[in-house]
Write a protein that holds these residues in place. Sequence first.
Motif, PDB file in Angstrom:
ATOM      1  N   PHE A  55      88.056 -27.310  56.967  1.00  0.00           N
ATOM      2  CA  PHE A  55      88.097 -28.278  58.055  1.00  0.00           C
ATOM      3  C   PHE A  55      86.864 -29.158  58.058  1.00  0.00           C
ATOM      4  O   PHE A  55      85.739 -28.671  57.927  1.00  0.00           O
ATOM      5  N   ASN A  56      87.067 -30.470  58.199  1.00  0.00           N
ATOM      6  CA  ASN A  56      85.981 -31.427  58.392  1.00  0.00           C
ATOM      7  C   ASN A  56      85.953 -31.793  59.867  1.00  0.00           C
ATOM      8  O   ASN A  56      86.808 -32.530  60.351  1.00  0.00           O
ATOM      9  N   LEU A  57      84.985 -31.247  60.583  1.00  0.00           N
ATOM     10  CA  LEU A  57      84.862 -31.491  62.022  1.00  0.00           C
ATOM     11  C   LEU A  57      84.157 -32.823  62.248  1.00  0.00           C
ATOM     12  O   LEU A  57      83.065 -33.057  61.726  1.00  0.00           O
ATOM     13  N   TYR A  58      84.790 -33.695  63.028  1.00  0.00           N
ATOM     14  CA  TYR A  58      84.200 -34.989  63.351  1.00  0.00           C
ATOM     15  C   TYR A  58      83.045 -34.776  64.327  1.00  0.00           C
ATOM     16  O   TYR A  58      83.224 -34.221  65.405  1.00  0.00           O
ATOM     17  N   THR A  59      81.855 -35.174  63.922  1.00  0.00           N
ATOM     18  CA  THR A  59      80.648 -34.911  64.706  1.00  0.00           C
ATOM     19  C   THR A  59      79.928 -36.181  65.154  1.00  0.00           C
ATOM     20  O   THR A  59      78.929 -36.093  65.866  1.00  0.00           O
ATOM     21  N   HIS A  60      80.399 -37.344  64.738  1.00  0.00           N
ATOM     22  CA  HIS A  60      79.672 -38.599  64.930  1.00  0.00           C
ATOM     23  C   HIS A  60      79.236 -38.830  66.384  1.00  0.00           C
ATOM     24  O   HIS A  60      78.128 -39.316  66.625  1.00  0.00           O
ATOM     25  N   CYS A  61      80.075 -38.481  67.345  1.00  0.00           N
ATOM     26  CA  CYS A  61      79.751 -38.693  68.763  1.00  0.00           C
ATOM     27  C   CYS A  61      79.351 -37.393  69.451  1.00  0.00           C
ATOM     28  O   CYS A  61      79.327 -37.308  70.672  1.00  0.00           O
ATOM     29  N   GLY A  62      79.061 -36.376  68.686  1.00  0.00           N
ATOM     30  CA  GLY A  62      78.820 -35.047  69.232  1.00  0.00           C
ATOM     31  C   GLY A  62      80.040 -34.183  68.944  1.00  0.00           C
ATOM     32  O   GLY A  62      81.041 -34.657  68.413  1.00  0.00           O
ATOM     33  N   ILE A  63      79.939 -32.926  69.267  1.00  0.00           N
ATOM     34  CA  ILE A  63      81.041 -32.002  69.011  1.00  0.00           C
ATOM     35  C   ILE A  63      81.738 -31.764  70.338  1.00  0.00           C
ATOM     36  O   ILE A  63      81.202 -31.094  71.230  1.00  0.00           O
ATOM     37  N   ASP A  64      82.928 -32.375  70.486  1.00  0.00           N
ATOM     38  CA  ASP A  64      83.631 -32.320  71.755  1.00  0.00           C
ATOM     39  C   ASP A  64      85.092 -31.915  71.600  1.00  0.00           C
ATOM     40  O   ASP A  64      85.615 -31.160  72.401  1.00  0.00           O
ATOM     41  N   ASP A  65      85.759 -32.462  70.596  1.00  0.00           N
ATOM     42  CA  ASP A  65      87.149 -32.094  70.394  1.00  0.00           C
ATOM     43  C   ASP A  65      87.536 -32.160  68.932  1.00  0.00           C
ATOM     44  O   ASP A  65      86.770 -32.641  68.097  1.00  0.00           O
ATOM     45  N   ALA A  66      88.728 -31.628  68.638  1.00  0.00           N
ATOM     46  CA  ALA A  66      89.214 -31.565  67.261  1.00  0.00           C
ATOM     47  C   ALA A  66      90.737 -31.590  67.289  1.00  0.00           C
ATOM     48  O   ALA A  66      91.353 -31.150  68.256  1.00  0.00           O
ATOM     49  N   ARG A  67      91.318 -32.110  66.233  1.00  0.00           N
ATOM     50  CA  ARG A  67      92.768 -32.084  66.096  1.00  0.00           C
ATOM     51  C   ARG A  67      93.118 -31.147  64.954  1.00  0.00           C
ATOM     52  O   ARG A  67      92.634 -31.311  63.834  1.00  0.00           O
ATOM     53  N   ILE A  68      93.949 -30.159  65.249  1.00  0.00           N
ATOM     54  CA  ILE A  68      94.400 -29.198  64.251  1.00  0.00           C
ATOM     55  C   ILE A  68      95.908 -29.331  64.193  1.00  0.00           C
ATOM     56  O   ILE A  68      96.602 -29.010  65.161  1.00  0.00           O
ATOM     57  N   GLY A  69      96.404 -29.853  63.067  1.00  0.00           N
ATOM     58  CA  GLY A  69      97.827 -30.167  62.991  1.00  0.00           C
ATOM     59  C   GLY A  69      98.123 -31.258  63.994  1.00  0.00           C
ATOM     60  O   GLY A  69      97.469 -32.290  64.010  1.00  0.00           O
ATOM     61  N   SER A  70      99.063 -31.018  64.888  1.00  0.00           N
ATOM     62  CA  SER A  70      99.391 -32.016  65.912  1.00  0.00           C
ATOM     63  C   SER A  70      98.842 -31.634  67.286  1.00  0.00           C
ATOM     64  O   SER A  70      99.146 -32.281  68.274  1.00  0.00           O
ATOM     65  N   TYR A  73      95.661 -31.107  69.927  1.00  0.00           N
ATOM     66  CA  TYR A  73      94.278 -31.493  70.235  1.00  0.00           C
ATOM     67  C   TYR A  73      93.595 -30.341  70.969  1.00  0.00           C
ATOM     68  O   TYR A  73      94.151 -29.757  71.890  1.00  0.00           O
ATOM     69  N   PHE A  74      92.391 -30.040  70.521  1.00  0.00           N
ATOM     70  CA  PHE A  74      91.585 -28.967  71.086  1.00  0.00           C
ATOM     71  C   PHE A  74      90.294 -29.555  71.626  1.00  0.00           C
ATOM     72  O   PHE A  74      89.818 -30.565  71.134  1.00  0.00           O
ATOM     73  N   GLU A  75      89.713 -28.885  72.640  1.00  0.00           N
ATOM     74  CA  GLU A  75      88.412 -29.301  73.142  1.00  0.00           C
ATOM     75  C   GLU A  75      87.431 -28.150  73.009  1.00  0.00           C
ATOM     76  O   GLU A  75      87.798 -26.981  73.121  1.00  0.00           O
ATOM     77  N   ALA A  76      86.176 -28.497  72.756  1.00  0.00           N
ATOM     78  CA  ALA A  76      85.130 -27.487  72.617  1.00  0.00           C
ATOM     79  C   ALA A  76      84.910 -26.810  73.970  1.00  0.00           C
ATOM     80  O   ALA A  76      84.847 -27.485  75.000  1.00  0.00           O
ATOM     81  N   GLU A  77      84.777 -25.490  73.945  1.00  0.00           N
ATOM     82  CA  GLU A  77      84.470 -24.776  75.193  1.00  0.00           C
ATOM     83  C   GLU A  77      83.117 -25.247  75.726  1.00  0.00           C
ATOM     84  O   GLU A  77      82.936 -25.408  76.922  1.00  0.00           O
ATOM     85  N   THR A  78      82.179 -25.450  74.810  1.00  0.00           N
ATOM     86  CA  THR A  78      80.860 -25.968  75.165  1.00  0.00           C
ATOM     87  C   THR A  78      80.570 -27.158  74.261  1.00  0.00           C
ATOM     88  O   THR A  78      80.186 -26.985  73.106  1.00  0.00           O
ATOM     89  N   PRO A  79      80.796 -28.386  74.754  1.00  0.00           N
ATOM     90  CA  PRO A  79      80.517 -29.565  73.927  1.00  0.00           C
ATOM     91  C   PRO A  79      79.042 -29.611  73.525  1.00  0.00           C
ATOM     92  O   PRO A  79      78.168 -29.175  74.276  1.00  0.00           O
ATOM     93  N   LEU A  80      78.784 -30.134  72.329  1.00  0.00           N
ATOM     94  CA  LEU A  80      77.423 -30.199  71.799  1.00  0.00           C
ATOM     95  C   LEU A  80      77.068 -31.641  71.455  1.00  0.00           C
ATOM     96  O   LEU A  80      77.869 -32.360  70.862  1.00  0.00           O
ATOM     97  N   SER A  81      75.865 -32.055  71.817  1.00  0.00           N
ATOM     98  CA  SER A  81      75.352 -33.362  71.406  1.00  0.00           C
ATOM     99  C   SER A  81      73.837 -33.341  71.525  1.00  0.00           C
ATOM    100  O   SER A  81      73.256 -32.402  72.063  1.00  0.00           O
ATOM    101  N   ASP A  82      73.221 -34.421  71.066  1.00  0.00           N
ATOM    102  CA  ASP A  82      71.764 -34.530  71.186  1.00  0.00           C
ATOM    103  C   ASP A  82      71.368 -35.187  72.506  1.00  0.00           C
ATOM    104  O   ASP A  82      70.208 -35.475  72.742  1.00  0.00           O
ATOM    105  N   GLY A  83      72.342 -35.421  73.374  1.00  0.00           N
ATOM    106  CA  GLY A  83      72.079 -36.086  74.655  1.00  0.00           C
ATOM    107  C   GLY A  83      72.260 -37.582  74.591  1.00  0.00           C
ATOM    108  O   GLY A  83      72.276 -38.256  75.610  1.00  0.00           O
TER     109      GLY A  83
END
Length: 123
Positions: free
Chosen positions: A45-60, A62-72
């Motif tokens: 899996f290539n997780l899209y991180t450009h805007c922080g780690i917030d959500d992902a699409r697996i198949g069809s 959409y998932f959201e991170a339990e704890t979103p991550l970013s640099d603020g």
Amino acid sequence: MAMMKRAGQPIIALALVAAVLTSCTNADENADAARATPPLRTISFNLYTHCGIDDARIGSTYFEAETPLSDGSGNPPEGWDNPFQHGTMTLKTETEAVFTDDAGHEVKFRARPGAKGFKRICS
């Protein structure tokens, strides 16, 4: 002595029937439980991180991170690649997934029922 054997035979027969019925019931319950829980699947899996780690699409789905991550500032935290972090996504159930990578990162995700797209798309 012959009378004693006959008297004990119904008890032994009942015990055997009970054992057989119990093991059939447990086997059916175990089969139902196995069908109710999907097998674990791990995918590259290539997780899209450009805007922080917030959500992902697996198949069809959409998932959201339990704890979103970013640099603020809307970027991935220090130590994460940008715009993607390569790793694996393990589908624990149809609604739970975990991203991990060789750098030791771990992010838990939960499905967003009915979602038709990412929560936020950045440039």
